[in-house]
Design a protein around this motif. Structure first.
Motif, PDB file in Angstrom:
ATOM      1  N   LEU A  47       8.005  -2.745  -7.513  1.00  0.00           N
ATOM      2  CA  LEU A  47       8.091  -1.392  -6.987  1.00  0.00           C
ATOM      3  C   LEU A  47       8.636  -1.421  -5.560  1.00  0.00           C
ATOM      4  N   PRO A  48       9.263  -0.333  -5.131  1.00  0.00           N
ATOM      5  CA  PRO A  48       9.702  -0.258  -3.735  1.00  0.00           C
ATOM      6  C   PRO A  48       8.501  -0.309  -2.794  1.00  0.00           C
ATOM      7  N   PRO A  49       8.717  -0.628  -1.533  1.00  0.00           N
ATOM      8  CA  PRO A  49       7.628  -0.637  -0.549  1.00  0.00           C
ATOM      9  C   PRO A  49       7.012   0.738  -0.368  1.00  0.00           C
ATOM     10  N   GLU A  50       5.820   0.763   0.212  1.00  0.00           N
ATOM     11  CA  GLU A  50       5.112   2.027   0.427  1.00  0.00           C
ATOM     12  C   GLU A  50       5.971   3.024   1.193  1.00  0.00           C
ATOM     13  N   ARG A  51       6.684   2.546   2.201  1.00  0.00           N
ATOM     14  CA  ARG A  51       7.494   3.457   3.015  1.00  0.00           C
ATOM     15  C   ARG A  51       8.554   4.158   2.172  1.00  0.00           C
ATOM     16  N   ILE A  52       9.227   3.400   1.307  1.00  0.00           N
ATOM     17  CA  ILE A  52      10.285   3.975   0.472  1.00  0.00           C
ATOM     18  C   ILE A  52       9.687   4.939  -0.552  1.00  0.00           C
ATOM     19  N   LEU A  53       8.574   4.546  -1.158  1.00  0.00           N
ATOM     20  CA  LEU A  53       7.920   5.435  -2.116  1.00  0.00           C
ATOM     21  C   LEU A  53       7.509   6.743  -1.442  1.00  0.00           C
ATOM     22  N   ALA A  54       6.927   6.638  -0.260  1.00  0.00           N
ATOM     23  CA  ALA A  54       6.475   7.828   0.456  1.00  0.00           C
ATOM     24  C   ALA A  54       7.649   8.764   0.758  1.00  0.00           C
ATOM     25  N   GLU A  55       8.768   8.193   1.169  1.00  0.00           N
ATOM     26  CA  GLU A  55       9.934   9.019   1.492  1.00  0.00           C
ATOM     27  C   GLU A  55      10.480   9.704   0.246  1.00  0.00           C
ATOM     28  N   ASN A  56      10.570   8.960  -0.867  1.00  0.00           N
ATOM     29  CA  ASN A  56      11.156   9.520  -2.081  1.00  0.00           C
ATOM     30  C   ASN A  56      10.241  10.530  -2.758  1.00  0.00           C
ATOM     31  N   LEU A  57       8.940  10.308  -2.682  1.00  0.00           N
ATOM     32  CA  LEU A  57       7.996  11.222  -3.309  1.00  0.00           C
ATOM     33  C   LEU A  57       7.531  12.318  -2.357  1.00  0.00           C
ATOM     34  N   PRO A  81       0.583  -9.944  -0.721  1.00  0.00           N
ATOM     35  CA  PRO A  81       1.300 -10.072   0.553  1.00  0.00           C
ATOM     36  C   PRO A  81       2.490 -11.017   0.412  1.00  0.00           C
ATOM     37  N   GLY A  82       3.623 -10.562   0.851  1.00  0.00           N
ATOM     38  CA  GLY A  82       4.819 -11.379   0.786  1.00  0.00           C
ATOM     39  C   GLY A  82       5.631 -11.189  -0.478  1.00  0.00           C
ATOM     40  N   ARG A  83       4.997 -10.698  -1.532  1.00  0.00           N
ATOM     41  CA  ARG A  83       5.706 -10.474  -2.794  1.00  0.00           C
ATOM     42  C   ARG A  83       5.880  -9.007  -3.124  1.00  0.00           C
ATOM     43  N   GLY A  84       5.041  -8.164  -2.557  1.00  0.00           N
ATOM     44  CA  GLY A  84       5.139  -6.741  -2.830  1.00  0.00           C
ATOM     45  C   GLY A  84       4.274  -6.332  -4.009  1.00  0.00           C
ATOM     46  N   THR A  85       4.645  -5.220  -4.646  1.00  0.00           N
ATOM     47  CA  THR A  85       3.887  -4.638  -5.746  1.00  0.00           C
ATOM     48  C   THR A  85       4.610  -4.901  -7.053  1.00  0.00           C
ATOM     49  N   ILE A  86       3.941  -5.610  -7.964  1.00  0.00           N
ATOM     50  CA  ILE A  86       4.555  -6.078  -9.203  1.00  0.00           C
ATOM     51  C   ILE A  86       3.852  -5.446 -10.400  1.00  0.00           C
ATOM     52  N   VAL A  87       4.625  -5.013 -11.388  1.00  0.00           N
ATOM     53  CA  VAL A  87       4.056  -4.485 -12.629  1.00  0.00           C
ATOM     54  C   VAL A  87       3.468  -5.632 -13.435  1.00  0.00           C
TER      55      VAL A  87
END
Length: 240
Positions: A47-57, A81-87
């Motif tokens: 998934l995109p980072p929190e910042r990108i998700l927040a901006e898009n949503l 941490p370091g890998r991000g959010t993974i499904v």
């Protein structure tokens, strides 16, 4: 540092976000993200980072963080941490069920299985559904109406039953519902071929949702039992 979009992440956000404002933002955001995870993404996708998700949503990063925490607790994704959010992939037990059960079950046997399992799934959903589940179910109902063509109506039917299973919070039940959906595809298609069948499906789903929304276990069980019985009678009548 700028963020580089991957193909999967670009596709993830390409449809445009629609966050319902009627409920808490974190619940609506979690419901939206869950829909994208289950319908658009695959295990291992990032998934995109929190910042990108927040901006898009168009919500705050706090809202995104709360929504991701909920989905992480439900084991739909992992944040490292370091890998991000993974499904995450399906649970090992759920995958085993899908791989070991036959895919050529007879319709009568599947109908009997659904009548045994799905009313209890609805009851558990009434016991366990949280706000984001209600948002997802509302969204499916909002997309369901008798004006849909048979294929569209069938798609919403399957989505509603699977979302109920997710609300029941048991991955084995999700797998059973996924499996039975494939088995009864032809039966469901015959049901949704007529306007009467599409109306019956929508009305049944509304009754089930109302019981789940009211946290009424017995009413949810009864509504699902009635719904499956109504569909069976319709299909049998058309077969004669």
């Amino acid at each position: 540092m700028s963020y580089t979009w991957s193909y999967q992440e670009t596709n993830f956000m390409s449809g445009g976000a629609v966050i319902r404002r009627g409920r808490t933002l974190s619940a609506s955001t979690a419901a939206y993200l869950e829909g994208m995870i289950t319908n658009e993404l695959s295990p291992g996708d990032k998934l995109p980072p929190e910042r990108i998700l927040a901006e898009n949503l168009e919500v705050s990063r706090t809202t995104i963080r709360e929504a991701l925490q909920e989905l992480e607790q439900r084991r739909l994704l992992a944040r490292t941490p370091g890998r991000g959010t993974i499904v995450l992939p399906r649970s090992a037990n759920a995958t085993a069920i899908l791989e070991t059960m036959a895919d050529d079950a007879e319709e009568d046997h599947v109908a009997e299985l659904r009548m045994l399992i799905e009313p209890q799934v609805a009851g558990l959903a009434a016991d366990r559904a949280i706000e984001s589940d209600l948002v997802s179910l509302e969204d499916i109902l909002a997309s369901s109406h008798t004006g849909l063509n048979p294929a569209e109506s069938l798609e919403q039917d399957v989505a509603f039953h699977l979302q109920l299973a997710r609300a029941a919070r048991n991955p084995l039940l999700i797998s059973l519902c996924q499996l039975s959906s494939g088995w009864v595809q032809n039966v469901r298609a015959r049901s949704h071929a007529t306007r009467e069948g599409r109306r019956m499906s929508f009305d049944g789903h509304k009754q089930i949702f109302q019981a789940v929304q009211n946290s009424d276990h017995e009413a949810a069980v009864a509504a699902m039992t009635d719904h499956l019985s109504d569909v069976a009678r319709l299909v049998n009548r058309r077969a004669k």
